[in-house]
Design a protein around this motif. Structure first.
Motif, PDB file in Angstrom:
ATOM      1  N   GLY A  91      69.653 -12.284 -23.203  1.00 42.06           N
ATOM      2  CA  GLY A  91      68.333 -12.868 -22.991  1.00 42.06           C
ATOM      3  C   GLY A  91      67.248 -11.826 -23.129  1.00 42.06           C
ATOM      4  N   SER A  92      66.229 -11.948 -22.308  1.00 40.23           N
ATOM      5  CA  SER A  92      65.049 -11.076 -22.372  1.00 40.23           C
ATOM      6  C   SER A  92      65.347  -9.691 -21.796  1.00 40.23           C
ATOM      7  CB  SER A  92      63.903 -11.707 -21.593  1.00 40.23           C
ATOM      8  OG  SER A  92      63.560 -12.956 -22.144  1.00 40.23           O
ATOM      9  N   SER A  93      64.605  -8.694 -22.293  1.00 37.98           N
ATOM     10  CA  SER A  93      64.723  -7.327 -21.792  1.00 37.98           C
ATOM     11  C   SER A  93      63.375  -6.640 -21.936  1.00 37.98           C
ATOM     12  CB  SER A  93      65.790  -6.553 -22.575  1.00 37.98           C
ATOM     13  OG  SER A  93      65.881  -5.224 -22.086  1.00 37.98           O
ATOM     14  N   THR A  94      62.958  -5.930 -20.879  1.00 41.55           N
ATOM     15  CA  THR A  94      61.667  -5.245 -20.879  1.00 41.55           C
ATOM     16  C   THR A  94      61.831  -3.888 -20.210  1.00 41.55           C
ATOM     17  OG1 THR A  94      60.567  -7.402 -20.699  1.00 41.55           O
ATOM     18  CG2 THR A  94      59.230  -5.460 -20.190  1.00 41.55           C
ATOM     19  N   ASP A  95      61.053  -2.914 -20.669  1.00 39.09           N
ATOM     20  CA  ASP A  95      61.083  -1.588 -20.061  1.00 39.09           C
ATOM     21  C   ASP A  95      59.752  -0.885 -20.275  1.00 39.09           C
ATOM     22  OD1 ASP A  95      61.224   0.371 -22.507  1.00 39.09           O
ATOM     23  OD2 ASP A  95      62.768  -1.119 -22.926  1.00 39.09           O
ATOM     24  N   ILE A  96      59.591   0.225 -19.590  1.00 35.27           N
ATOM     25  CA  ILE A  96      58.443   1.121 -19.767  1.00 35.27           C
ATOM     26  C   ILE A  96      58.973   2.372 -20.435  1.00 35.27           C
ATOM     27  CG2 ILE A  96      56.683   2.494 -18.584  1.00 35.27           C
ATOM     28  CD1 ILE A  96      56.822   0.360 -16.312  1.00 35.27           C
ATOM     29  N   THR A 108      51.396   1.720 -14.737  1.00 35.62           N
ATOM     30  CA  THR A 108      51.728   0.512 -15.490  1.00 35.62           C
ATOM     31  C   THR A 108      52.925  -0.159 -14.846  1.00 35.62           C
ATOM     32  OG1 THR A 108      50.934   1.531 -17.545  1.00 35.62           O
ATOM     33  CG2 THR A 108      52.399  -0.363 -17.784  1.00 35.62           C
ATOM     34  N   GLY A 109      52.869  -1.469 -14.766  1.00 36.88           N
ATOM     35  CA  GLY A 109      53.993  -2.216 -14.242  1.00 36.88           C
ATOM     36  C   GLY A 109      54.141  -3.549 -14.955  1.00 36.88           C
ATOM     37  N   PHE A 110      55.298  -4.147 -14.807  1.00 35.81           N
ATOM     38  CA  PHE A 110      55.538  -5.471 -15.382  1.00 35.81           C
ATOM     39  C   PHE A 110      56.436  -6.258 -14.449  1.00 35.81           C
ATOM     40  CE2 PHE A 110      59.122  -3.040 -17.028  1.00 35.81           C
ATOM     41  CZ  PHE A 110      60.188  -3.900 -16.818  1.00 35.81           C
ATOM     42  N   GLY A 111      56.365  -7.571 -14.581  1.00 41.15           N
ATOM     43  CA  GLY A 111      57.247  -8.452 -13.831  1.00 41.15           C
ATOM     44  C   GLY A 111      57.377  -9.775 -14.550  1.00 41.15           C
ATOM     45  N   TYR A 112      58.585 -10.315 -14.490  1.00 47.44           N
ATOM     46  CA  TYR A 112      58.829 -11.638 -15.071  1.00 47.44           C
ATOM     47  C   TYR A 112      58.294 -12.714 -14.127  1.00 47.44           C
ATOM     48  CZ  TYR A 112      62.224  -9.352 -18.175  1.00 47.44           C
ATOM     49  OH  TYR A 112      62.842  -8.556 -19.105  1.00 47.44           O
ATOM     50  N   PHE A 113      57.878 -13.838 -14.688  1.00 45.66           N
ATOM     51  CA  PHE A 113      57.545 -15.002 -13.883  1.00 45.66           C
ATOM     52  C   PHE A 113      57.946 -16.259 -14.635  1.00 45.66           C
ATOM     53  CE2 PHE A 113      53.679 -14.183 -16.298  1.00 45.66           C
ATOM     54  CZ  PHE A 113      53.125 -15.422 -16.576  1.00 45.66           C
ATOM     55  N   ASN A 114      58.067 -17.366 -13.906  1.00 46.37           N
ATOM     56  CA  ASN A 114      58.619 -18.609 -14.433  1.00 46.37           C
ATOM     57  C   ASN A 114      60.091 -18.412 -14.780  1.00 46.37           C
ATOM     58  OD1 ASN A 114      58.473 -21.360 -15.154  1.00 46.37           O
ATOM     59  ND2 ASN A 114      58.327 -20.818 -17.309  1.00 46.37           N
ATOM     60  N   GLY A 118      60.249 -11.636  -9.431  1.00 46.87           N
ATOM     61  CA  GLY A 118      60.567 -10.463  -8.630  1.00 46.87           C
ATOM     62  C   GLY A 118      61.270  -9.364  -9.407  1.00 46.87           C
ATOM     63  N   VAL A 119      61.720  -9.649 -10.618  1.00 44.35           N
ATOM     64  CA  VAL A 119      62.361  -8.635 -11.447  1.00 44.35           C
ATOM     65  C   VAL A 119      61.283  -7.958 -12.285  1.00 44.35           C
ATOM     66  CG1 VAL A 119      64.026  -8.176 -13.305  1.00 44.35           C
ATOM     67  CG2 VAL A 119      64.546  -9.871 -11.531  1.00 44.35           C
ATOM     68  N   GLY A 120      61.199  -6.653 -12.178  1.00 45.88           N
ATOM     69  CA  GLY A 120      60.196  -5.908 -12.930  1.00 45.88           C
ATOM     70  C   GLY A 120      60.333  -4.423 -12.681  1.00 45.88           C
ATOM     71  N   GLN A 121      59.280  -3.695 -12.974  1.00 45.95           N
ATOM     72  CA  GLN A 121      59.314  -2.236 -12.886  1.00 45.95           C
ATOM     73  C   GLN A 121      57.892  -1.705 -12.812  1.00 45.95           C
ATOM     74  OE1 GLN A 121      61.908  -0.375 -12.132  1.00 45.95           O
ATOM     75  NE2 GLN A 121      62.893  -0.044 -14.093  1.00 45.95           N
ATOM     76  N   GLN A 141      65.924  -0.467 -18.136  1.00 46.58           N
ATOM     77  CA  GLN A 141      65.648  -1.778 -18.721  1.00 46.58           C
ATOM     78  C   GLN A 141      65.865  -2.861 -17.673  1.00 46.58           C
ATOM     79  OE1 GLN A 141      68.495  -1.064 -21.951  1.00 46.58           O
ATOM     80  NE2 GLN A 141      66.830  -1.606 -23.351  1.00 46.58           N
ATOM     81  N   ARG A 142      64.995  -3.861 -17.690  1.00 47.73           N
ATOM     82  CA  ARG A 142      65.117  -4.988 -16.771  1.00 47.73           C
ATOM     83  C   ARG A 142      65.358  -6.241 -17.598  1.00 47.73           C
ATOM     84  NH1 ARG A 142      66.417  -1.668 -14.130  1.00 47.73           N
ATOM     85  NH2 ARG A 142      65.384  -0.704 -12.367  1.00 47.73           N
ATOM     86  N   ALA A 143      66.474  -6.891 -17.313  1.00 43.70           N
ATOM     87  CA  ALA A 143      66.885  -8.069 -18.085  1.00 43.70           C
ATOM     88  C   ALA A 143      66.547  -9.349 -17.332  1.00 43.70           C
ATOM     89  CB  ALA A 143      68.386  -8.013 -18.351  1.00 43.70           C
ATOM     90  N   CYS A 144      66.440 -10.423 -18.088  1.00 48.17           N
ATOM     91  CA  CYS A 144      66.243 -11.759 -17.529  1.00 48.17           C
ATOM     92  C   CYS A 144      67.007 -12.749 -18.392  1.00 48.17           C
ATOM     93  CB  CYS A 144      64.756 -12.123 -17.481  1.00 48.17           C
ATOM     94  SG  CYS A 144      64.471 -13.779 -16.807  1.00 48.17           S
ATOM     95  N   GLN A 145      67.787 -13.575 -17.739  1.00 49.45           N
ATOM     96  CA  GLN A 145      68.608 -14.553 -18.453  1.00 49.45           C
ATOM     97  C   GLN A 145      68.101 -15.980 -18.244  1.00 49.45           C
ATOM     98  OE1 GLN A 145      71.008 -13.368 -20.606  1.00 49.45           O
ATOM     99  NE2 GLN A 145      70.083 -11.455 -19.954  1.00 49.45           N
TER     100      GLN A 145
END
Length: 157
Positions: A91-96, A108-114, A118-121, A141-145
């Protein structure tokens, strides 16, 4: 005629309901700079929400402070792929990243929503362990499925 038309309408409705979409939202708390989202050498957003109708792959985001290169060189950069998973772990993957030629510029930070809420960095300094400093730092790396997950990116946390 009515039955055929109704069936076609239902199929079209089902396709539109199940269509994949992802939104990237920026929260610039710095009071300066321009949030920038790029994919494949094309600017997708300079601060407003961007919604992709389908997967958003290999996109980058950073706060253009006037000293960043077009691809975020010299600045803190977020790398993301937002895609509905079709298998376990794909699925999705995000990193700094702070891998040269990128370097720390603003917190800088990020977080998934919808989905995956709560998953982010967050990265608050040039030595933050939450960012890539070398290519082998894959643990950051922070993944989201989740299907149709969105991403919020914040500058100057």
């Amino acid at each position: 005629m009515f039955t055929t038309l109704s069936l076609v309408s239902l199929v079209a409705l089902a396709a539109s309901v199940s269509a994949e979409t992802h939104t990237v939202h920026f929260d610039n708390r710095c009071g300066f700079g321009t949030p920038t989202l790029i994919q494949g050498g094309r600017v997708l957003s300079t601060g407003g929400d961007f919604t992709s109708n389908g997967p958003l792959t290999a996109a980058i985001a950073y706060l253009q402070t006037g000293s960043c290169g077009f691809n975020g060189e010299g600045c803190t950069m977020v790398e993301t792929t937002l895609v509905n998973p079709t298998c376990a772990g794909c699925g999705s993957s995000t990193d700094i990243t702070l891998i040269a030629p990128h370097s720390f510029s603003v917190t800088t930070g990020f977080g998934y929503f919808n989905g995956c809420d709560g998953v982010g960095q967050d990265c608050r300094s040039g030595s933050c362990v939450e960012a890539f400093h070398q290519p082998s730092d894959t643990f950051v790396q922070r993944a989201c499925q989740s299907n149709n997950v969105n991403l919020a990116i914040t500058f100057c946390l």
